[in-house]
Write a protein that holds these residues in place. Sequence first.
Motif, mmCIF file in Angstrom:
data_model
loop_
_atom_site.group_PDB
_atom_site.id
_atom_site.type_symbol
_atom_site.label_atom_id
_atom_site.label_comp_id
_atom_site.label_asym_id
_atom_site.label_seq_id
_atom_site.Cartn_x
_atom_site.Cartn_y
_atom_site.Cartn_z
ATOM 1 N N PRO A 1 -32.308 59.562 -18.457
ATOM 2 C CA PRO A 1 -31.501 59.752 -17.141
ATOM 3 C C PRO A 1 -29.830 59.110 -17.446
ATOM 4 C CG PRO A 1 -33.828 59.733 -16.705
ATOM 5 C CD PRO A 1 -33.491 59.236 -18.277
ATOM 6 N N GLY A 2 -28.710 59.921 -17.392
ATOM 7 C CA GLY A 2 -27.517 59.272 -17.329
ATOM 8 C C GLY A 2 -26.883 58.938 -18.831
ATOM 9 N N ALA A 3 -27.640 59.240 -19.844
ATOM 10 C CA ALA A 3 -27.335 59.248 -21.038
ATOM 11 C C ALA A 3 -27.197 60.550 -22.044
ATOM 12 C CB ALA A 3 -28.230 58.281 -21.883
ATOM 13 N N VAL A 4 -26.113 60.927 -22.425
ATOM 14 C CA VAL A 4 -25.911 62.069 -23.161
ATOM 15 C C VAL A 4 -25.203 62.264 -24.337
ATOM 16 C CG1 VAL A 4 -24.596 64.342 -22.647
ATOM 17 C CG2 VAL A 4 -25.765 63.142 -20.548
ATOM 18 N N HIS A 5 -25.537 62.871 -25.198
ATOM 19 C CA HIS A 5 -25.265 63.036 -26.630
ATOM 20 C C HIS A 5 -24.509 64.337 -26.610
ATOM 21 C CE1 HIS A 5 -26.033 63.538 -31.241
ATOM 22 N NE2 HIS A 5 -25.085 62.808 -31.121
ATOM 23 N N VAL A 6 -23.225 64.150 -27.304
ATOM 24 C CA VAL A 6 -22.436 65.537 -27.386
ATOM 25 C C VAL A 6 -21.870 65.386 -29.057
ATOM 26 C CG1 VAL A 6 -20.605 66.984 -26.921
ATOM 27 C CG2 VAL A 6 -21.605 65.498 -25.108
ATOM 28 N N PRO A 7 -22.749 66.090 -29.869
ATOM 29 C CA PRO A 7 -22.373 66.024 -31.298
ATOM 30 C C PRO A 7 -21.314 66.834 -31.648
ATOM 31 C CG PRO A 7 -24.711 66.764 -31.022
ATOM 32 C CD PRO A 7 -23.915 67.073 -29.462
ATOM 33 N N GLY A 8 -20.241 66.317 -32.422
ATOM 34 C CA GLY A 8 -19.149 66.911 -33.091
ATOM 35 C C GLY A 8 -17.963 67.056 -31.874
ATOM 36 N N TRP A 9 -17.975 66.084 -31.047
ATOM 37 C CA TRP A 9 -16.808 66.469 -29.897
ATOM 38 C C TRP A 9 -15.637 65.996 -30.333
ATOM 39 C CZ3 TRP A 9 -14.131 62.887 -26.903
ATOM 40 C CH2 TRP A 9 -13.301 63.385 -25.718
ATOM 41 N N LEU A 10 -15.477 65.322 -31.231
ATOM 42 C CA LEU A 10 -14.032 64.863 -31.812
ATOM 43 C C LEU A 10 -13.502 65.824 -32.713
ATOM 44 C CD1 LEU A 10 -13.920 60.888 -31.879
ATOM 45 C CD2 LEU A 10 -12.759 62.307 -30.280
ATOM 46 N N SER A 11 -12.337 66.480 -32.738
ATOM 47 C CA SER A 11 -11.988 67.105 -33.806
ATOM 48 C C SER A 11 -11.625 66.192 -34.899
ATOM 49 C CB SER A 11 -10.628 68.082 -33.197
ATOM 50 O OG SER A 11 -9.640 67.060 -33.206
ATOM 51 N N LEU A 12 -11.503 66.821 -36.367
ATOM 52 C CA LEU A 12 -10.964 66.282 -37.307
ATOM 53 C C LEU A 12 -9.673 65.420 -37.042
ATOM 54 C CD1 LEU A 12 -11.788 65.314 -40.180
ATOM 55 C CD2 LEU A 12 -10.579 67.225 -40.951
#
Length: 209
Positions: free
Chosen positions: A8-19
């Motif tokens: 709860p409240g902790a989120v993972h967003v893979p590959g969010w930053l561009s190269l």
Amino acid sequence: MAPTQIAPGAVHVPGWLSLAQQRDLVEACRGWAAGPVPIRHTVLPRGGVMSVQTVCIGWHWQPYTYTRTAGDVNGARVADFPCWMVELGRDALHAAYGQAGDYTPDTALINFYDGDARLGMHQDKDEKSGALVVSLSIGDTCLFRFGNTQTRTRPYTDIELASGDLFVFGGPSRLAYHGVPKVYPGTGDAATGLPSGRLNITMRVTGLD
């Protein structure tokens, strides 16, 4: 990829930053690592030395306080926290939660891990604000352990954070114990500008004037 709630409240967003964003951040971090307060292995109150190397912007962190000047390094004032990092932090919250609100980070801890560096289970609790923490990863993949708010031991969840990944934690998980028990050397992409090792940038709101 879509955001995944780890707790709860902790989120993972893979590959969010561009190269391109990763390259820009690597270049910025190299500048900050050179000074005015250079990157260093933090010395803990009981004499232990952290295996990760850290440089701070906005405010200087040392266990267990924030100051504008780095009395434990060279006495200089740390580099300012740039406006573009505030916008990046707000974009990160929007990606993780669908909204950013008035999130205004004023400091970042930038940790560099070589292949042997580790970070024990700990809470980010030196801030006076309970605002969310935004974590960005660049370079080698690591094993990230995200636990509970009561103890350094189980229950916890192990996930891999790769280059470009975003991890945000706040709300019920703001004071969750977390750490990095392992880095996987050689898993990064040299196109980021980081030929080896892992950079982790954590933006925070100190709650200080």
